[in-house]
Design an enzyme around this catalytic site. Structure first.
Site, PDB file in Angstrom:
ATOM      1  N   HIS A 172     -39.413  -0.712 -78.175  1.00 22.39           N
ATOM      2  CA  HIS A 172     -40.856  -1.265 -77.976  1.00 22.39           C
ATOM      3  C   HIS A 172     -40.884  -2.674 -77.602  1.00 22.39           C
ATOM      4  O   HIS A 172     -41.388  -3.153 -76.743  1.00 22.39           O
ATOM      5  CB  HIS A 172     -41.688  -0.719 -79.116  1.00 22.39           C
ATOM      6  CG  HIS A 172     -43.028  -1.313 -79.045  1.00 22.39           C
ATOM      7  ND1 HIS A 172     -44.046  -0.437 -78.924  1.00 22.39           N
ATOM      8  CD2 HIS A 172     -43.544  -2.435 -79.358  1.00 22.39           C
ATOM      9  CE1 HIS A 172     -45.282  -1.317 -78.790  1.00 22.39           C
ATOM     10  NE2 HIS A 172     -45.015  -2.487 -79.433  1.00 22.39           N
ATOM     11  N   GLU A 173     -40.283  -3.291 -78.622  1.00 25.32           N
ATOM     12  CA  GLU A 173     -40.169  -4.862 -78.436  1.00 25.32           C
ATOM     13  C   GLU A 173     -39.880  -5.365 -77.172  1.00 25.32           C
ATOM     14  O   GLU A 173     -40.222  -6.288 -76.473  1.00 25.32           O
ATOM     15  CB  GLU A 173     -39.565  -5.535 -79.625  1.00 25.32           C
ATOM     16  CG  GLU A 173     -40.285  -5.377 -81.066  1.00 25.32           C
ATOM     17  CD  GLU A 173     -41.653  -5.506 -81.063  1.00 25.32           C
ATOM     18  OE1 GLU A 173     -42.555  -4.909 -81.726  1.00 25.32           O
ATOM     19  OE2 GLU A 173     -42.347  -6.546 -80.470  1.00 25.32           O
TER      20      GLU A 173
ATOM     21  N   HIS B 108     -42.072  -5.539 -74.498  1.00 24.55           N
ATOM     22  CA  HIS B 108     -42.809  -6.862 -74.510  1.00 24.55           C
ATOM     23  C   HIS B 108     -41.965  -7.779 -73.610  1.00 24.55           C
ATOM     24  O   HIS B 108     -42.488  -8.591 -72.991  1.00 24.55           O
ATOM     25  CB  HIS B 108     -43.232  -7.220 -75.725  1.00 24.55           C
ATOM     26  CG  HIS B 108     -44.217  -6.420 -76.412  1.00 24.55           C
ATOM     27  ND1 HIS B 108     -45.273  -5.925 -75.943  1.00 24.55           N
ATOM     28  CD2 HIS B 108     -44.164  -5.897 -77.912  1.00 24.55           C
ATOM     29  CE1 HIS B 108     -46.185  -5.133 -76.806  1.00 24.55           C
ATOM     30  NE2 HIS B 108     -45.463  -5.160 -77.695  1.00 24.55           N
TER      31      HIS B 108
ATOM     32  N   HIS C  98     -49.553  -3.698 -74.868  1.00 23.62           N
ATOM     33  CA  HIS C  98     -49.701  -2.290 -75.513  1.00 23.62           C
ATOM     34  C   HIS C  98     -50.406  -1.433 -74.632  1.00 23.62           C
ATOM     35  O   HIS C  98     -51.220  -1.712 -73.897  1.00 23.62           O
ATOM     36  CB  HIS C  98     -50.356  -2.470 -76.919  1.00 23.62           C
ATOM     37  CG  HIS C  98     -49.512  -2.944 -77.891  1.00 23.62           C
ATOM     38  ND1 HIS C  98     -49.862  -3.699 -78.895  1.00 23.62           N
ATOM     39  CD2 HIS C  98     -48.047  -2.953 -78.034  1.00 23.62           C
ATOM     40  CE1 HIS C  98     -48.919  -4.284 -79.700  1.00 23.62           C
ATOM     41  NE2 HIS C  98     -47.550  -3.634 -79.359  1.00 23.62           N
TER      42      HIS C  98
END
Lengths: 386, 87
Positions: free
Chosen positions: A117-118, A121, A127
């Site tokens: 997930h990170e 980014h 998101h």
């Protein structure tokens, strides 16, 4: 999905882990971080190379506690798990080392999923409001069958394009065994797509099969491919009109490939008059191209071209299909034969003799060995010792 | 595990909503002057993003979600609330 607005100009990125988590083996962490990057390189031409020491890299990874120099202090166990910078702000990823980071465990916080997930980014993704997407902001617990949602794939490919240096240019990796299917080969349903691929449904996941086993990159979530199709499907088949029909409970859905073909679900009693609800299996029989439904000890023949599509002398008993047991879990046509599956065994049907085919080894055979490529399963006839 | 019955104060909620981009950063001095309307609108925006019933109230499911472990990056990121700037 949402894009922050920046991305890397290069697709070949470097990273290093400058500060490790206190509670995990470093080699294990290296592997999980690499796996997390692979989530994104699997769908694009992005490559991620790990560097060590003081080399300059695109993405620096650190496990920190509390205030750690960027003005965004971590908050101890729970709450904020990690944060990352978008490319325009440097791309680094920080993880709260007050969390209990774990690997392949239902306990603690799964390092691989949070890292993937990170890194989304770090690559420029914001998101997503799709709950099942990796880029949704909330941690959803360990998922042993983690797969990217279509939303995530669309997002990363909007920034970095699709994967062109794909496996196609290199030999496909060998068909893989799937631990879940090898351990318990009983499935909900199997069907062949209009392109002749065999798909296996079990619970909320699906696998694509090759001639030798399970295609790599599976399982995937049914819902990530067939939007709005529920899990735990009873039966499915693809008719010669190229449309695939899925059945569950009292309802059915129609798709063309993976796109819903109209307003579904509808009631089975409406679209398949004469066919009962809660069926066990369905297939287009290679013997006559008609559609057969199986439930308990009985079967029905459905012919869309007939009026009525189900004659009054149905249902009949499955034991008419000599050698086929009942109830069956699934039925599928493959390379000109119709196959029936019950628990961990399967049977090939001889359409001319209208009975289970003679073969060596004889049927029933192990579904795990012959369909899912599980070398640990028995190659021979099931139910006796030779 | 998602925490069970969670009680969360307006202030805590306001800080949460500011942290994740639904409210402008709260300045400790004037934090108390956050209007009721602004807070309600921010709660509605959070509920919409998270797929909850949009009530504008700090109900149980909203409070529970606010207590759920998550990523520290803002949900609302754009030119205004520009996510995170490396200091």
């Amino acid at each position: 999905y949402a894009l922050q607005g920046s991305r890397w100009r290069t697709k070949n990125l470097t990273y290093k882990i400058s500060k490790y988590p206190t509670g995990l083996n470093k080699q294990e962490v290296d592997k999980e971080i690499a796996n997390a990057f692979n989530v994104w390189s699997g769908e694009t031409d992005l490559t991620f190379t790990r560097k060590k020491g003081h080399e300059n890299v695109h993405i620096e990874i650190r496990f920190e506690v509390g205030e750690h120099g960027d003005g965004d202090p971590f908050d101890g166990p729970g709450g904020t798990l990690a944060h990352a910078y978008f490319p325009v702000y440097g791309g680094d990823a920080h993880f709260d080392d007050a969390e209990r980071w774990t690997i392949r465990s239902y306990r603690g916080t799964n390092l691989f999923q949070v890292a993937a997930h990170e890194f989304g980014h770090s690559l420029g993704l914001s998101h997503s409001d799709v709950k099942s997407a990796l880029m949704a902001p909330f941690y959803r617990g360990y998922d042993p069958h983690f797969t990217l949602d279509q939303d995530d794939i669309s997002a990363i490919q909007a920034l970095y394009g699709t994967k062109t240096n794909s496996r196609r240019s290199q030999p496909l990796p060998p068909a893989e065994e799937d631990p879940e299917l090898c351990k318990d080969p009983k499935v909900d349903t199997m069907f062949d797509t209009k392109d002749g691929e065999i798909i296996v449904f079990k619970g909320k996941y699906y696998w694509k099969l090759t001639d030798n086993g399970v295609a790599s990159g599976y399982p995937r979530r049914i819902s990530s491919t067939w939007k709005e199709l529920p899990a735990n499907i009873d039966a499915a088949f693809t008719y010669r009109n190229g449309k695939t029909y899925f059945f569950k409970g009292t309802q059915y859905w129609r798709y063309i490939n993976t796109t819903m073909d109209g307003d579904y679900p509808k009631e089975i009693s409406d679209g398949f008059t004469g066919i009962p609800d809660n069926i066990d299996a369905a297939t287009v029989w290679t013997g006559n191209g008609k559609i057969y439904f199986y439930k308990g000890t009985k079967f029905w023949r459905f012919d869309p071209a007939s009026k009525p599509p189900v004659r009054s002398n149905y249902p009949k008993l499955i034991q008419n299909w000599e050698g086929i047991p009942n109830p069956i879990n699934a039925a599928v046509t493959y390379k000109g034969y119709t196959y029936f599956f019950q628990d961990n065994a399967y049977y090939r049907f001889n359409d001319r003799q209208f009975k289970v085919d003679d073969a060596n080894p004889a049927f029933p055979r192990s579904t795990a060995y012959w369909w899912f490529g599980c070398k640990s399963a028995s190659r021979g006839t099931l139910g006796n010792d030779h | 595990a998602v925490p069970t019955n969670v009680v969360i104060s307006d202030t805590t909620a306001a800080n949460y909503l500011a942290q994740y981009g639904y409210l402008p950063p709260i300045n400790p001095e004037n934090g108390a002057f956050l209007s009721e309307e602004k807070l309600t609108a921010a709660i509605e925006e959070f509920q919409a993003f998270a797929g909850l019933n949009i009530t504008g109230e700090l109900n149980d499911e909203t409070a529970k979600l606010m207590a759920t472990p998550r990523c520290g990056v803002k949900d609302k990121v754009g030119p205004a609330a520009d996510g995170r700037s490396k200091r």
